[in-house]
Write an enzyme that holds these catalytic residues in place. Structure first.
Site, PDB file in Angstrom:
ATOM      1  N   ASP A  44      30.123  12.298  -6.367  1.00  0.00           N
ATOM      2  CA  ASP A  44      29.779  13.679  -6.695  1.00  0.00           C
ATOM      3  C   ASP A  44      28.734  13.786  -7.820  1.00  0.00           C
ATOM      4  OD1 ASP A  44      31.756  14.249  -4.899  1.00  0.00           O
ATOM      5  OD2 ASP A  44      32.911  15.546  -6.227  1.00  0.00           O
ATOM      6  N   HIS A 204      32.021   9.494  -9.213  1.00  0.00           N
ATOM      7  CA  HIS A 204      30.811  10.216  -9.630  1.00  0.00           C
ATOM      8  C   HIS A 204      29.660   9.239  -9.849  1.00  0.00           C
ATOM      9  CE1 HIS A 204      34.099  12.999 -10.480  1.00  0.00           C
ATOM     10  NE2 HIS A 204      33.214  13.971 -10.364  1.00  0.00           N
TER      11      HIS A 204
HETATM   12 ZN   LIG Z   1      31.583  17.888  -9.580  1.00  0.00          ZN
END
Ligand SMILES: [Zn+2]
Length: 325
Positions: A44, A204
């Site tokens: 992400d 992430h």
């Molecule tokens: Zn996010």
């Protein structure tokens, strides 16, 4: 001493509520794959400055992943927006993480649609695709959000394992990587079975340690357990992109594009059929179709599915640049 049944009942209700607090309560939010033994690796908050490093790791391991990107990040830095095409060329999937990464549950329906359409436009401008998968910032997507995303034909992509790399980013890099393996070890390595389980893993790409010290470790641990990595498209069984998308051919890792490969026209052409819009290289068409059927029979995303099926049919004749929103 006899325990009153009301206390037992209340305890059971409390336990049930704890479970529902952990798992998404809305079946429209996808948090597992349709096929056991598969894991969707998702990154992400990009595009970020470590994306090239991450793509090199994924190529080395021959793993395909899905990137939930923030629209603002795509348009903010031209150098980073160029990574979108590299991601597609590597056989990975692009997906939407909204435009401003704000809480969708605090927005009106129109504001939510703006978050989605602006991100879709940014991805189309830089990579030629309009994502059919979205992830709400912090997973916040309640009733109105679920309704709006369904109307837009989007798959709400949740997760069932979190590296928690976002939580550990302030730690020393090695400590952060160690801590980010805890849930993976507990949930996947120690307590899962590839014959029955599947996972969508949250990570992430914007944290240095998460790319440099964690990504390969995550991949190795999950492969050793016997799972196969898939894109969200393969995980859920719905095409990665909406009509109007022009997906560039995947570049084989060692040789150039082969003449026999189904290559979409470079511009002004026809949208390829669903099986050719795959963000994940090597996804067999038959598997995808059966997975779509399986998903449809569950009724979890049948409204969105019907919308998408219609969109694909229209897409066969649609010109490039056709906009849904
Ligand atoms: Zn996010």
């Amino acid at each position: 001493m006899k325990i009153p049944t009301t206390i037992i009942t209340l305890s059971a209700l409390f336990m049930a509520s704890m479970v529902s607090a952990v798992m998404p309560d809305d079946p429209a939010k996808i948090d597992t794959c349709t096929a056991p033994g598969t894991v969707a690796l998702t990154f992400d908050d990009g595009p970020g400055i470590y994306n090239d490093q991450l793509l090199a790791i994924l190529a080395k391991k021959n793993v395909k992943a899905t990137f939930f990107m923030i629209g603002e990040n795509i348009v903010a830095t031209p150098a980073l927006s160029a990574t979108l095409k590299k991601i597609l060329a590597g056989g990975h999937q692009l997906a939407s993480h909204t435009y401003t990464h704000s809480n969708l549950d605090l927005m009106t329906a129109e504001q939510m649609k703006s978050e989605i359409s602006r991100t879709s436009d940014a991805m189309f401008t830089h990579a030629g695709v309009r994502p059919a998968y979205m992830r709400a910032p912090e997973g916040r997507c309640s009733e109105l959000c679920t309704k709006v995303m369904g109307e837009l034909g989007l798959v709400i992509s949740h997760w069932n394992v979190d590296t928690n790399d976002w939580r550990h980013k302030a730690q020393a890099p090695q400590t952060a990587a160690d801590l980010s393996m805890v849930e993976i070890n507990d949930v996947i390595v120690k307590n899962s079975n590839p014959a029955t389980d599947s996972f969508i893993l949250l990570q992430h790409e914007i944290h240095k340690f998460s790319v440099e010290l964690l990504a390969e470790r995550v991949i190795d641990a999950i492969l050793a357990k016997g799972y196969k990595f898939v894109t969200m498209e393969e995980c859920v069984g719905k095409p990665s992109y909406l009509s109007g998308s022009v997906v560039p051919p995947v570049v084989p890792p060692t040789t150039g594009p082969t003449s026999g490969a189904p290559v979409p026209p470079p511009s002004g052409g026809v949208v390829p059929p669903p099986s050719a819009t795959s963000g994940g290289a090597g996804a067999p068409g038959s598997t995808t179709r059966s997975a779509v059927s399986a998903a449809a029979t569950t009724g979890t995303t049948s409204g969105a599915g019907a919308l998408q099926m219609g969109a694909w049919a229209m897409g066969l004749a649609a010109a490039v640049g056709y906009t849904l929103f």
